[in-house]
Motif scaffolding. Structure first.
Motif, short mmCIF file in Angstrom:
data_model
loop_
_atom_site.label_atom_id
_atom_site.label_comp_id
_atom_site.label_asym_id
_atom_site.label_seq_id
_atom_site.Cartn_x
_atom_site.Cartn_y
_atom_site.Cartn_z
N SER A 60 4.86 -70.32 70.88
CA SER A 60 5.86 -70.23 71.96
C SER A 60 5.49 -69.11 72.91
CB SER A 60 7.26 -69.99 71.38
OG SER A 60 7.37 -68.71 70.80
N PHE A 61 5.90 -69.30 74.19
CA PHE A 61 5.61 -68.36 75.25
C PHE A 61 6.85 -68.19 76.13
CE2 PHE A 61 1.94 -70.84 74.12
CZ PHE A 61 0.91 -69.93 74.02
N ALA A 62 7.04 -66.99 76.63
CA ALA A 62 8.05 -66.78 77.66
C ALA A 62 7.43 -67.14 79.00
CB ALA A 62 8.51 -65.33 77.66
N VAL A 63 8.21 -67.82 79.85
CA VAL A 63 7.73 -68.24 81.17
C VAL A 63 8.26 -67.25 82.21
CG1 VAL A 63 7.65 -70.08 82.88
CG2 VAL A 63 7.72 -70.64 80.44
N GLY A 64 7.36 -66.57 82.91
CA GLY A 64 7.76 -65.61 83.93
C GLY A 64 8.27 -66.28 85.18
N ALA A 65 8.84 -65.48 86.07
CA ALA A 65 9.37 -66.01 87.34
C ALA A 65 8.27 -66.65 88.17
CB ALA A 65 10.04 -64.89 88.12
N ASP A 66 7.03 -66.20 87.98
CA ASP A 66 5.89 -66.76 88.72
C ASP A 66 5.18 -67.87 87.95
OD1 ASP A 66 4.81 -65.25 86.71
OD2 ASP A 66 3.39 -64.17 87.98
N GLY A 67 5.72 -68.26 86.79
CA GLY A 67 5.11 -69.30 85.98
C GLY A 67 4.12 -68.79 84.95
N SER A 68 3.87 -67.48 84.95
CA SER A 68 2.94 -66.91 83.97
C SER A 68 3.52 -66.99 82.57
CB SER A 68 2.63 -65.45 84.32
OG SER A 68 3.82 -64.68 84.32
N LEU A 69 2.65 -66.96 81.57
CA LEU A 69 3.04 -67.13 80.18
C LEU A 69 2.78 -65.85 79.38
CD1 LEU A 69 1.51 -70.67 79.51
CD2 LEU A 69 3.82 -70.12 80.28
N THR A 70 3.76 -65.46 78.57
CA THR A 70 3.63 -64.32 77.67
C THR A 70 3.85 -64.81 76.25
OG1 THR A 70 4.46 -62.79 79.35
CG2 THR A 70 4.49 -62.03 77.07
N PHE A 71 2.86 -64.60 75.39
CA PHE A 71 2.95 -65.08 74.01
C PHE A 71 4.12 -64.44 73.28
CE2 PHE A 71 1.91 -64.43 69.50
CZ PHE A 71 1.78 -65.75 69.09
N LEU A 72 4.89 -65.27 72.54
CA LEU A 72 6.02 -64.79 71.75
C LEU A 72 5.79 -64.93 70.26
CD1 LEU A 72 9.09 -66.23 73.71
CD2 LEU A 72 8.25 -63.88 73.72
N SER A 73 5.37 -66.12 69.80
CA SER A 73 5.29 -66.36 68.36
C SER A 73 4.43 -67.56 68.07
CB SER A 73 6.69 -66.59 67.78
OG SER A 73 7.26 -67.78 68.33
N SER A 74 4.02 -67.70 66.82
CA SER A 74 3.32 -68.90 66.36
C SER A 74 3.60 -69.09 64.88
CB SER A 74 1.82 -68.81 66.62
OG SER A 74 1.24 -67.75 65.89
N MET A 75 3.35 -70.31 64.40
CA MET A 75 3.61 -70.62 63.00
C MET A 75 2.81 -71.88 62.64
SD MET A 75 7.33 -71.09 61.13
CE MET A 75 7.80 -69.41 61.61
N GLU B 266 10.25 -79.68 61.69
CA GLU B 266 11.33 -79.11 62.49
C GLU B 266 11.29 -77.59 62.32
OE1 GLU B 266 15.80 -80.42 62.68
OE2 GLU B 266 15.61 -78.88 61.12
N PHE B 267 11.45 -76.86 63.42
CA PHE B 267 11.49 -75.41 63.40
C PHE B 267 12.77 -74.92 64.08
CE2 PHE B 267 7.14 -76.82 63.63
CZ PHE B 267 6.46 -76.05 62.68
N ARG B 268 13.33 -73.85 63.54
CA ARG B 268 14.48 -73.21 64.19
C ARG B 268 13.98 -72.18 65.20
NH1 ARG B 268 17.67 -68.75 63.05
NH2 ARG B 268 16.59 -68.36 61.08
N LEU B 269 14.64 -72.16 66.37
CA LEU B 269 14.26 -71.28 67.45
C LEU B 269 15.35 -70.25 67.73
CD1 LEU B 269 12.97 -74.01 69.95
CD2 LEU B 269 11.58 -72.65 68.38
N GLU B 270 14.94 -69.06 68.09
CA GLU B 270 15.87 -68.01 68.54
C GLU B 270 15.24 -67.29 69.72
OE1 GLU B 270 16.99 -65.31 65.47
OE2 GLU B 270 18.05 -66.83 64.27
N SER B 271 15.91 -67.34 70.86
CA SER B 271 15.41 -66.69 72.08
C SER B 271 13.96 -67.06 72.34
CB SER B 271 15.56 -65.17 71.96
OG SER B 271 16.91 -64.81 71.78
N GLY B 272 13.65 -68.31 72.14
CA GLY B 272 12.31 -68.82 72.40
C GLY B 272 11.33 -68.66 71.27
N ARG B 273 11.64 -67.82 70.32
CA ARG B 273 10.72 -67.57 69.22
C ARG B 273 10.88 -68.62 68.12
NH1 ARG B 273 8.35 -62.51 69.36
NH2 ARG B 273 9.16 -61.16 71.03
N ILE B 274 9.77 -68.95 67.49
CA ILE B 274 9.76 -69.88 66.36
C ILE B 274 10.07 -69.05 65.11
CG2 ILE B 274 8.42 -71.57 65.08
CD1 ILE B 274 6.63 -71.72 67.67
N VAL B 275 11.25 -69.24 64.54
CA VAL B 275 11.75 -68.36 63.48
C VAL B 275 11.37 -68.86 62.09
CG1 VAL B 275 13.81 -67.35 62.44
CG2 VAL B 275 13.64 -67.58 64.92
N GLU B 276 11.59 -70.16 61.85
CA GLU B 276 11.27 -70.71 60.53
C GLU B 276 11.13 -72.21 60.62
OE1 GLU B 276 14.37 -70.55 57.60
OE2 GLU B 276 15.97 -70.76 59.08
#
Length: 341
Positions: A67-82, A113-123
């Motif tokens: 998962s990645f956060a999408v910036g206002a300019d469309g850029s991607l910031t890594f958040l999590s992986s599983m 199926e994965f549970r998400l919280e604030s964009g992050r892949i939690v479990e």
């Protein structure tokens, strides 16, 4: 914001990842404005609010999701992986609430199926495996889940299984997630090997790409159930070589349908009547080897073919009347698999 799109390039080398492009001028080629490294990414999906982007990938050598956060300019910031719990993760989608992520694992015939919280892949909350096989011994020796998506009414998760010639629909609870018991099942013709589908805006008509059958099946949809309307071939009548269908797309006005062939490397075009009727309209060479994905770019006047085995995305001008014309612009990328925006 300037119209943008992303291309997933599947490689475990440093140049593998998600490329970002801007359409700065209407008649001019897109410009690369970003790159996010990610090993073996092959499919992308936004969260419902488009604040997050999800991808397939590998995690420590195993199939996974990121998962990645999408910036206002469309850029991607890594958040999590599983890890995905299976082999060959090939498709991701979220539920309408954005609380759950689903991933199809092609080689193991299951989906997670994965549970998400604030964009992050939690479990990982579920792993569901299909059973059975099809008549094509080389490709259908067991289940091969190839696609996950939501029905337009938001009530069901669609899982397409190439290995057992079936389209499954599982009910979704926005708080509890997937109900894995008693899915509704549409069986297609034995050996057709269904792959992906698209809905029209009405939510009542869908078009199913059959990878092994080299065809498109029109379907009607209502409350989790599909019925077959008709089927057309994606190939010229005298083609005899090995080939298989990949991507399927609708034009913005839904007058035309496009499906890519890999082997007979081409894009088949069909004129639609809006009721599930399909009439062959054109056939265009993809400009490379194995067009894994095809898609319109923002604005609808450009069209791209991601030719997986020749490492090139070839672009076409679209006239709005079903006609694609190569415009000479290309992107050289390592194994491009998905054009997404």
């Amino acid at each position: 914001m300037t119209p943008q799109f992303y291309v997933a390039a599947m490689s475990d080398r440093p140049d593998g990842g998600i490329y970002r492009y801007e359409m700065r001028e209407k008649a001019m080629p897109p410009v690369q404005v970003g790159f996010t490294p990610m090993p073996n990414v092959n499919y992308l999906a936004f969260s419902p609010d488009r604040k997050y982007l999800y991808s397939t990938c590998t995690v420590d050598g195993h199939a996974g999701v990121a998962s990645f956060a999408v910036g206002a300019d469309g850029s991607l910031t890594f958040l999590s992986s599983m890890t995905s719990g299976g082999k060959a993760a090939c498709y991701v989608i979220t539920d309408p609430s954005g609380k759950f992520l689903y991933c199809a694992n092609y080689l193991t015939g299951d989906f997670a199926e994965f549970r998400l919280e604030s964009g992050r892949i939690v479990e990982q909350t579920k792993l569901v495996r299909h059973e059975g096989h099809g008549p094509n011994a080389a490709r259908q020796e067991g289940p091969h889940t190839h696609f996950t998506n939501m029905t337009p009414d938001g009530k069901y998760l669609i899982v397409i299984d190439l290995g057992v010639d079936a389209v499954f629909t599982y009910r979704i609870d926005p708080e509890k997630g997937l109900d894995a018991a008693n899915p509704k099942v549409l069986k297609v013709a034995p050996g057709d090997g269904p792959r992906h589908l698209v809905f029209d805006r009405s939510g009542k008509i869908a078009y199913l790409a059959n990878e092994l059958g080299n065809s498109v099946t029109a379907l009607s949809y209502s409350d989790g159930e599909f019925e077959i309307i008709g089927k057309v071939s994606t190939l010229p009548r005298f083609w005899k070589g090995d080939t298989k269908v990949a991507a399927i797309r609708l034009s913005a006005d839904e007058r035309f349908l496009f499906a890519s062939n890999r082997g007979f490397d081409s894009i088949a075009v069909f004129e639609l009547d809006g009721k599930g009727g399909m009439k062959p309209s054109d056939m265009v060479l993809s400009g490379g080897s194995s067009p894994r994905d095809i898609n319109f770019l923002p604005g609808g006047e450009w069209f791209g073919a991601a030719n997986e085995f020749s490492n090139v995305v070839v672009f076409f001008d679209y006239d709005g009347r079903g006609k694609l014309t190569p415009n000479g612009f290309q992107l050289q990328l390592p194994r491009p698999l998905h054009i997404f925006w």
